[in-house]
Design an enzyme around this catalytic site. Sequence first.
Site, PDB file in Angstrom:
ATOM      1  N   HIS A   1      10.694  30.468   5.198  1.00 40.80           N
ATOM      2  CA  HIS A   1      11.134  31.482   4.237  1.00 40.80           C
ATOM      3  C   HIS A   1      12.316  32.262   4.807  1.00 40.80           C
ATOM      4  O   HIS A   1      13.233  32.657   4.078  1.00 40.80           O
ATOM      5  CB  HIS A   1       9.995  32.446   3.911  1.00 40.80           C
ATOM      6  CG  HIS A   1       9.039  31.940   2.874  1.00 40.80           C
ATOM      7  ND1 HIS A   1       9.433  31.530   1.622  1.00 40.80           N
ATOM      8  CD2 HIS A   1       7.687  31.799   2.901  1.00 40.80           C
ATOM      9  CE1 HIS A   1       8.374  31.154   0.920  1.00 40.80           C
ATOM     10  NE2 HIS A   1       7.303  31.296   1.664  1.00 40.80           N
TER      11      HIS A   1
ATOM     12  N   HIS B   1       5.918  27.053   7.670  1.00 36.58           N
ATOM     13  CA  HIS B   1       6.070  27.462   6.273  1.00 36.58           C
ATOM     14  C   HIS B   1       6.675  28.855   6.189  1.00 36.58           C
ATOM     15  O   HIS B   1       7.690  29.078   5.517  1.00 36.58           O
ATOM     16  CB  HIS B   1       4.710  27.434   5.569  1.00 36.58           C
ATOM     17  CG  HIS B   1       4.741  27.964   4.159  1.00 36.58           C
ATOM     18  ND1 HIS B   1       4.656  27.142   3.068  1.00 36.58           N
ATOM     19  CD2 HIS B   1       4.840  29.222   3.672  1.00 36.58           C
ATOM     20  CE1 HIS B   1       4.705  27.867   1.963  1.00 36.58           C
ATOM     21  NE2 HIS B   1       4.826  29.144   2.309  1.00 36.58           N
ATOM     22  N   GLU B   2       6.058  29.810   6.869  1.00 35.82           N
ATOM     23  CA  GLU B   2       6.498  31.192   6.732  1.00 35.82           C
ATOM     24  C   GLU B   2       7.876  31.417   7.354  1.00 35.82           C
ATOM     25  O   GLU B   2       8.713  32.125   6.802  1.00 35.82           O
ATOM     26  CB  GLU B   2       5.467  32.141   7.338  1.00 35.82           C
ATOM     27  CG  GLU B   2       4.087  32.065   6.684  1.00 35.82           C
ATOM     28  CD  GLU B   2       4.116  32.318   5.178  1.00 35.82           C
ATOM     29  OE1 GLU B   2       5.103  32.873   4.662  1.00 35.82           O
ATOM     30  OE2 GLU B   2       3.150  31.938   4.495  1.00 35.82           O
TER      31      GLU B   2
ATOM     32  N   GLU C   1       9.298  28.396  -2.525  1.00 34.15           N
ATOM     33  CA  GLU C   1       7.985  28.055  -1.957  1.00 34.15           C
ATOM     34  C   GLU C   1       7.946  26.596  -1.518  1.00 34.15           C
ATOM     35  O   GLU C   1       7.426  26.273  -0.443  1.00 34.15           O
ATOM     36  CB  GLU C   1       6.882  28.316  -2.989  1.00 34.15           C
ATOM     37  CG  GLU C   1       6.258  29.677  -2.905  1.00 34.15           C
ATOM     38  CD  GLU C   1       5.607  29.930  -1.560  1.00 34.15           C
ATOM     39  OE1 GLU C   1       4.754  29.130  -1.125  1.00 34.15           O
ATOM     40  OE2 GLU C   1       5.957  30.933  -0.918  1.00 34.15           O
TER      41      GLU C   1
ATOM     42  N   HIS D   1       3.802  29.708  -6.417  1.00 28.53           N
ATOM     43  CA  HIS D   1       3.046  28.786  -5.566  1.00 28.53           C
ATOM     44  C   HIS D   1       2.632  27.530  -6.339  1.00 28.53           C
ATOM     45  O   HIS D   1       2.320  26.503  -5.741  1.00 28.53           O
ATOM     46  CB  HIS D   1       1.801  29.476  -5.003  1.00 28.53           C
ATOM     47  CG  HIS D   1       2.124  30.558  -4.024  1.00 28.53           C
ATOM     48  ND1 HIS D   1       2.394  31.854  -4.424  1.00 28.53           N
ATOM     49  CD2 HIS D   1       2.236  30.549  -2.673  1.00 28.53           C
ATOM     50  CE1 HIS D   1       2.653  32.593  -3.355  1.00 28.53           C
ATOM     51  NE2 HIS D   1       2.562  31.822  -2.275  1.00 28.53           N
TER      52      HIS D   1
END
Length: 755
Positions: free
Chosen positions: A370, A366-367, A390, A454
Amino acid sequence: MPRRHIPTLRRRRAAALALTTACTLLTLGAPTGATAAPADPGPSRITAVPRAGAAATPLSPARRASLIKAAQTAAGATARRLALGAQEKLLVKDVVQDADGTTHTRYERTYAGLPVLGGDMVVHSADGRTTVSRATAATVRVASLTPKLPASSAAGQALAAAKSADVAGASTGRAPRLVVWAAAGRPVLAWETVVDGVQDDGTPSELQVVTDATTGKRILAAEKVHTGTGTGQYVGTVPVGSTLAGSTYQLTDPDRAGHKTYDLNQGTSGTGTLFTDDNDVWGTGLPANRQTAGVDVAFGAAATWDYYKEEFGRNGIRNDGVAAYSRAHYGNNYVNAFWQDSCFCMTYGDGSGNTHPLTALDVAAHEMSHGVTAATANLTYSGESGGLNEATSDIFAAAVEFHENLAADPGDYLVGEKIDINGNGTPLRYMDKPSKDGSSRDSWSSGLGGIDVHYSSGPANHFFYLLSEGSGAKTVNGVSYDSPTSDGRPVTGIGIENAAAIWYRALTTYMTSSTDYAGARTATLQAASDLFGAYSPTYLAVADAWAAINVGNRIALGVNVAPIADQTSGVGQAVSLQVDAYTTNSGAGLTYEATGLPDGLSISPSGLISGTPTSLGNSDVSVKVTDATGASVTDTFAWRIAYIYANSSRVDIPDNGAAVESPVTITGRDGNASATTSVYVNIVHTYRGDLTVDLVGPNGTVYSLLNRSGGSADNVDQTFTVDASAQPLDGTWKLRVQDRASIDVGYIQRWQLTP
């Protein structure tokens, strides 16, 4: 040099390399041990293989750098070809090539040397044809390059914004920079200030504040440190890439550009210390052993790197072969993890009591995703684009989980299901039905851009789940789902690999910084067309999944014809009207028939209605389109043949200046004009709200058509109806246009009168 690893429990594809060397043994592709059960495909699934020509060509760092350099050399010519202004320049950010030779060049833009935020674009070149995906269609131009608001005032306003956002220790160590803000509405001169500090949960803050340099109005306040959550449950016994330095092993992965994993030792800055070990056997599976979190972190980074490389040929997060680095054991009781593009690094907290590290695979994916978003579309982290940012990370977190297929953490469509932050064993987010978390939205609505990113990510997550698995009740990897649709109609899934391939191509090839949900639909449909063919079953499934979250409509099966508006044409004036039709039946060609066409007109085998009308009158026209399977559809419209008078000579409109006129002269007509006189106006002009547009009759009577309405929208392409029955037909009629505000300019392109 020799290295050892812990045997892997995951399964890889059959294409994994043979285990012939020590280095090969250490790759994450080593297939050994038991595997998790494959996903249940559900009751039905659309299966398709992406078109090979649309696959991105893997580029070495040197080749990528060469393409970027060549594109930058040609940037001036590209800017002229795109009709950019003399003060605008293009800066190449990335170049992607498809296997069929199509090139996609992503540009950022400057204006008079200032960065243009929201001015990015992607230029697509294939077979001599060029198309463009733009973040803004507005002409980039500002009245003055001298700010009325001083930098110190912008910094003060940014600090106030940080205070409102509960950022502690806020400071503006970096001076505000002057930019042009073009991400929404009319471009303006602005200050961009980045405020450093700490968010209320202990996460570092880099708050981007954009302030209008003329009015002082705050335009944007968006967090640049992207946070998320994951599971503290470990990935199990997995391989790790390490390097022997002397007699000590370091957690430095030589197979993935030297990615390093550090122990912050509960610190909140710097890199801490590199994880080391004396025997290359890392961690115990227990949080009390500090190496355990390091194993999860290093594995997550490697798995994410491998996923993007194996699936899309992407060479690292930025596609430049350079590794990010990871930091474990951040802060005390820090229940989060975050990606920071400024350091190009990933950081993990240890969770409640420093015993539940947030180091799960989906957290890493996920991170780090980004970072992929920042390197490609760079979706602005606010409004609808922030929700898509997101969602993109959630989407690829799920894709990486399924790709790895770990027995300890099989793929699912849940976010943060292992952490139990709420203390009740529930996930943070649900992709199949986002509203189950109590805050996220299942479907798009007009107010979506006003909520936390989010939660505004919910509809895109829902779209991706529906596209992957389909609607209704099913069980995947032991997890039960029951996904609804906003229109109450079913959706058939295409599988997560194809769904992720479509989203990745849309993100990297067609999305820009300002892409909203409607733009994401357009981008994914184009990506599906590239990969699987326009109107293929996979393409139709993409449209169905968007319609199921209230974005756009489903595409009807069989023959489709775009509605044809009622037509008005001039007697003796040439006509060219293309019927826009397609069929969802693969390979079925179309035939066209038309009845009721005005005298002098006919329809070609390709659906082009052309000719020159020979007599006045009204007709009811029916166009029938049939495909090779026999499926057909008919559209009916009215066609009026009348006297039409037009002027297509360009007339420039001075900025905030005197009115200009474009005349048409009618001769040989008796009587007066109609009470329903029609005036079609085509004006090219940014910010149409600057304009007044009038029709002036032969006797001097003025009819107002447009009085500074339309706000920041560009151009006038509109038909107006006026009662001109008091006007004689014969004489000179004029279209009078005046620009009554500064900055934007344009011209009269064409207008026509049907009296």
